[in-house]
Motif scaffolding. Structure first.
Motif, PDB file in Angstrom:
ATOM      1  N   PRO A 197       0.830  -1.207   0.000  1.00  0.00           N
ATOM      2  CA  PRO A 197       0.000   0.000   0.000  1.00  0.00           C
ATOM      3  C   PRO A 197       0.860   1.251   0.000  1.00  0.00           C
ATOM      4  O   PRO A 197       2.011   1.221   0.416  1.00  0.00           O
ATOM      5  CB  PRO A 197      -0.784  -0.104   1.315  1.00  0.00           C
ATOM      6  N   LEU A 198       0.295   2.348  -0.477  1.00  0.00           N
ATOM      7  CA  LEU A 198       1.060   3.599  -0.502  1.00  0.00           C
ATOM      8  C   LEU A 198       0.936   4.312   0.830  1.00  0.00           C
ATOM      9  O   LEU A 198      -0.020   4.126   1.560  1.00  0.00           O
ATOM     10  CB  LEU A 198       0.516   4.586  -1.541  1.00  0.00           C
ATOM     11  N   ASP A 199       1.881   5.184   1.018  1.00  0.00           N
ATOM     12  CA  ASP A 199       1.760   6.088   2.155  1.00  0.00           C
ATOM     13  C   ASP A 199       0.722   7.149   1.811  1.00  0.00           C
ATOM     14  O   ASP A 199       0.541   7.488   0.644  1.00  0.00           O
ATOM     15  CB  ASP A 199       3.111   6.757   2.398  1.00  0.00           C
ATOM     16  N   ARG A 200       0.059   7.689   2.824  1.00  0.00           N
ATOM     17  CA  ARG A 200      -0.978   8.674   2.523  1.00  0.00           C
ATOM     18  C   ARG A 200      -0.407   9.971   1.957  1.00  0.00           C
ATOM     19  O   ARG A 200      -1.077  10.676   1.208  1.00  0.00           O
ATOM     20  CB  ARG A 200      -1.834   8.944   3.756  1.00  0.00           C
ATOM     21  N   VAL A 201       0.830  10.301   2.317  1.00  0.00           N
ATOM     22  CA  VAL A 201       1.473  11.474   1.725  1.00  0.00           C
ATOM     23  C   VAL A 201       1.528  11.308   0.211  1.00  0.00           C
ATOM     24  O   VAL A 201       1.184  12.217  -0.553  1.00  0.00           O
ATOM     25  CB  VAL A 201       2.905  11.654   2.275  1.00  0.00           C
ATOM     26  N   GLU A 202       1.911  10.130  -0.198  1.00  0.00           N
ATOM     27  CA  GLU A 202       2.019   9.895  -1.645  1.00  0.00           C
ATOM     28  C   GLU A 202       0.660   9.893  -2.313  1.00  0.00           C
ATOM     29  O   GLU A 202       0.440  10.541  -3.333  1.00  0.00           O
ATOM     30  CB  GLU A 202       2.708   8.549  -1.906  1.00  0.00           C
ATOM     31  N   THR A 217      -2.166  11.206  -1.421  1.00  0.00           N
ATOM     32  CA  THR A 217      -2.803  12.528  -1.469  1.00  0.00           C
ATOM     33  C   THR A 217      -2.151  13.394  -2.534  1.00  0.00           C
ATOM     34  O   THR A 217      -2.820  14.062  -3.314  1.00  0.00           O
ATOM     35  CB  THR A 217      -2.655  13.233  -0.102  1.00  0.00           C
TER      36      THR A 217
END
Ligand code: HEM
Ligand SMILES: [Cu+2]
Ligand SMILES: [Cu+2]
Lengths: 566, 179
Positions: free
Chosen positions: B16-21, B23
């Motif tokens: 899964p991606l980080d939410r920073v990425e 967003t």
């Protein structure tokens, strides 16, 4: 194919260098630096002539020197260095032997012969056609022949790179997928093959034209195909220097990509879309339809812009995550404040990232917008933009990487580390200013490749506003500062190679040591779904976005005041 | 564990991606679409869109058409070279020849009126850079580009060549008057 080679493990970095690859990297990198030196000397002539108060060279000499500056810098310096990077990303990072070293030497020889032939043609006069060499303006046949030989050599080197990937796979020197940095290099290399093919399609007929074998090459077709080569080759540079950003983040911080999927996906977007962007050099040309222009310059290109915006976040993001893991957790920016600002490998890359994004990226998208292009087409805004991409982005990254390579690849202690510490700041920041004032002058309409702002002796001379003279004067000052910065880099690099203290080479062994499997760490599994791992980087990204949006719409506002056109 | 090593997880694409990425990708994507549609929007509502009307031509053909207009509409000549000043009626077709190293004739327009400006080059590539209005258009030999223009300011304007065209490039300037 001889198998008698050795592998050296560098005691300072743990990287493993195969003997043939090491020699080839050295040869390509050193040749690159020689061309940077040459291009830099030529830059003195260019910049001191465009500085109105100095106006040094006479016209013919200026156009000649400008032609050579463009070619030596953009083509020869950058591509020789890129070949070294390709060998590094394959043979060194995958710890395997270089495929077909003899053919790699052949590639090197062709490139060198081509570069020298082309340079000689320019210095002989009669080939001051600029690197774009738009037909029907013709250069001497050896001008094109040199470029063709160089391109063939570079193409061969690309295939040596691909061959080396095959060797690594077959010899199982690594398991799973190739490292991200190698993946970026593969991206660069795929684009390079496409690019060189376009170059051949247009340069070979032009060569025949210069020999009189054929009698016409259509000027618009030339422009279209030439830019499929000229623009896409800039994507090679972007892919290459972004790979270096990731590599430097990994080397100086042990940073791992925030997510492999995102970073690799972004590289993939480059391959899929960037090649189509040759259109944005033709936005103010006759002949192409509006739909063609919009689709090519924008829709597809914006996917490439998207990719660059992603890399611009994930590289500093990876650094932030690594720094926070080391405990630099205070506030939004402690990770950045506590970064090794005195290490030129890091500072060079960081200055490169910021300058490439804010100056090169934003201006590039503005220029690449169909209607906005008319504001700056062929003004000095254009070199202002691409010195931000290809000098601050590519060249400065290459410089930063060199500082890492001096002890690791060249096995020398760096001379004068105190000076090296300052070099990226001097070179990078004066280039920031140089690009800004070039763009300023371009916005006032000052043409590029132009010897005489004052139009002295011309019947209907145009008088530029004082601000244009001021800007071009500042271009002169900033340019001279940047040239000094470049000279320091060459002094440190060449000096270290010649008289730096020799360092321990490390163990040599007849067989490669495969890359050990790294166990998935806890960290890898946790950040991902949950966190908001790089808030500082996110804030920086928002600052970038706001600047981007403002600048973009300011230009539309400006456009709306122009004469009506339809 | 780093960008210069193979990914530690074999199945890295399942991560899964980080939410920073995530967003940022969403924001950046929206911005890309805005920029894309902005160009189309301007074609519908903006006043400054470069025409794509283009014909293949030859120097002889173009010179003949240009000469006909010069013969009919010249109102005076200027400079020692007696360059004709041509004023066609609003809505009319007017021809601008770029050649090594001058633009001819001199054109005269009325503010707020619309004209069809035909341009080509007799030899190399040249650049049409209207100053100080700052409109920049490429001129390619062999192609006749028809641009519909509506001057919105009066005054004396220069046409500076901004495509490198050889040793006299920096002496190549033309003129346009708007009354
Ligand atoms: C070291 C400092 C440098 C300075 C002061 C400098 C300065 C300039 C200037 C003033 C121009 C001419 C603008 C014009 O009249 O059109 C120019 C053109 C150019 N420069 Fe540089 N430059 C530098 C480094 C570089 C580097 C490192 C590269 C490439 C990697 C590069 C690539 C180019 C290219 C491709 C052109 C365009 C030539 C053309 O119009 O055909 N420059 N440079
Ligand atoms: Cu011209
Ligand atoms: Cu010109």
């Amino acid at each position: 194919m001889s198998q008698t080679t050795t592998y050296r493990t560098c005691p300072r970095s743990g990287l493993q260098f195969e003997a043939n690859a090491e020699k080839l990297m050295t040869a390509n990198a050193v040749t690159a630096v020689v061309f940077l030196l040459l291009g830099g000397i030529l830059a003195i002539g260019v910049v001191l002539t465009r500085w109105p108060a100095v106006h040094w060279l006479e016209a013919g000499r200026f156009y000649q020197v400008l032609t050579a500056h463009g070619l030596d810098m953009l083509i020869f310096w950058v591509i020789f260095f890129e070949i070294a990077v390709l060998y590094f990303c394959s043979s060194t990072l995958l710890r395997c032997r270089l495929a077909t070293p003899k053919i790699a030497w052949l590639a090197f020889a062709l490139m060198l012969i081509g570069a020298v032939t082309n340079n000689v043609a320019v210095y002989q006069g009669g080939s001051s056609v600029m690197m774009t060499s738009y037909v029907p303006m013709m250069a001497a046949p050896s001008f094109y022949l040199g470029l063709i030989l160089f391109a063939v050599g570079a193409l061969i080197a690309c295939f040596v790179f691909f061959g080396t990937l095959v060797v690594a796979k077959r010899d199982q020197t690594y398991q799973g997928s190739v490292p991200l940095v190698t993946f970026g290099a593969i991206t660069a290399c795929i684009i390079a093959v496409f690019t060189i093919a376009s170059g051949a399609i247009i340069l070979i007929p032009t060569y025949l034209l210069s020999l009189g074998v054929i009698d016409r090459v259509d000027p618009l077709v030339y422009r279209t195909i030439w830019w499929a080569f000229g623009h896409s080759s800039q994507q090679i540079n972007v892919a290459a220097h972004i790979s270096i950003w990731y590599a430097v983040a990994a080397i100086t911080f042990g940073a791992k990509p925030m997510s492999e999927r995102v970073s690799r996906g972004a590289f993939l977007l480059y391959i899929l879309f960037l090649q189509l962007a040759s259109a944005h050099h033709l936005l103010s040309d006759p002949g192409m339809s509006t739909e063609w222009k919009i689709v090519n310059t924008s829709y597809f290109m914006y996917f490439a812009v998207l990719a660059s915006m992603i890399h611009g976040l994930t590289v500093p993001g990876a650094i932030e995550v690594a720094q926070r893991a080391k405990g630099y957790n205070k506030g939004l920016f402690e990770w950045l404040r506590k970064a090794p600002w005195g290490n030129p490998t890091f500072s060079g890359v960081f200055i490169s990232i910021i300058g490439f994004g804010f100056l090169g990226g934003i201006s590039g998208v503005m220029m690449g917008t169909e209607q906005l292009n008319m504001l700056i087409h062929n003004t000095v805004y254009v070199p202002g933009h691409f010195h931000a991409t290809v000098v601050i982005g590519t060249t400065l990254s290459f410089m930063a990487l060199t500082y890492f390579l001096i002890p690791v690849l060249f096995k020398r202690e760096m001379i004068n580390p105190g000076l090296a510490k300052w070099q990226p700041y001097l070179f990078g920041l004066s280039m920031y200013f140089f690009c800004l004032v070039m763009m300023g002058a371009g916005t006032l309409g000052v043409p590029r490749r132009h010897w005489d702002l004052s139009f002295s002796g011309v019947a209907m001379a145009y008088e530029w506003p004082g601000a244009a003279y001021l800007m071009m004067g500042l271009v002169g000052i900033a340019g001279v500062a940047a040239i000094i910065g470049g000279a320091i880099y060459i002094y440190i690099t060449v000096g270290s190679l010649l008289w730096g203290k020799r360092l321990d080479q490390g163990e040599r062994s007849p067989a490669p040591t495969p890359i050990p499997l790294t166990a998935p760490t806890a960290a890898v599994q946790t950040y991902g779904s949950t966190g908001f791992a790089a808030p500082g980087t996110f804030v920086l990204a928002l600052v970038f976005l706001v600047s981007f949006v403002l600048y973009y719409f300011i230009n539309w506002k400006y456009l709306s005041t122009l004469w009506g056109l339809s | 564990m780093s960008a210069i090593l193979p990914p530690a997880e074999r199945l890295w694409w399942k991560h899964p991606l980080d939410r920073v990425e995530g967003t940022w990708i969403a924001i950046a994507f929206v911005w890309c679409l805005v920029m894309f549609f902005m160009m189309i929007y301007w074609h519908a509502y903006g006043q400054q869109n470069l025409s794509t009307e283009t014909y293949k031509t030859t120097p002889e053909l173009f010179a003949k058409k240009a000469q006909a207009v010069i013969d009919k509409y010249t109102i005076r000549t200027e400079t020692d070279g007696h360059i004709p000043v041509v004023a066609v009626p609003p809505g009319g077709d007017v021809y601008l020849i770029a050649r090594l190293w001058n633009f001819s004739p001199i054109l005269e327009f009325e503010k707020g009126q619309t004209y069809r400006l035909h341009m080509t080059s007799m030899d190399y590539n040249h650049g049409f850079s209207l100053q100080p209005a700052n409109i920049n258009i490429q001129i390619v030999p062999g192609y006749e580009h028809v641009v519909t223009i509506t001057p919105n300011q009066s005054g004396t304007f220069s046409v500076v060549c901004n495509e490198y065209c050889g040793i006299g490039h920096h002496t190549m300037v033309g003129r346009i008057y708007v009354k």
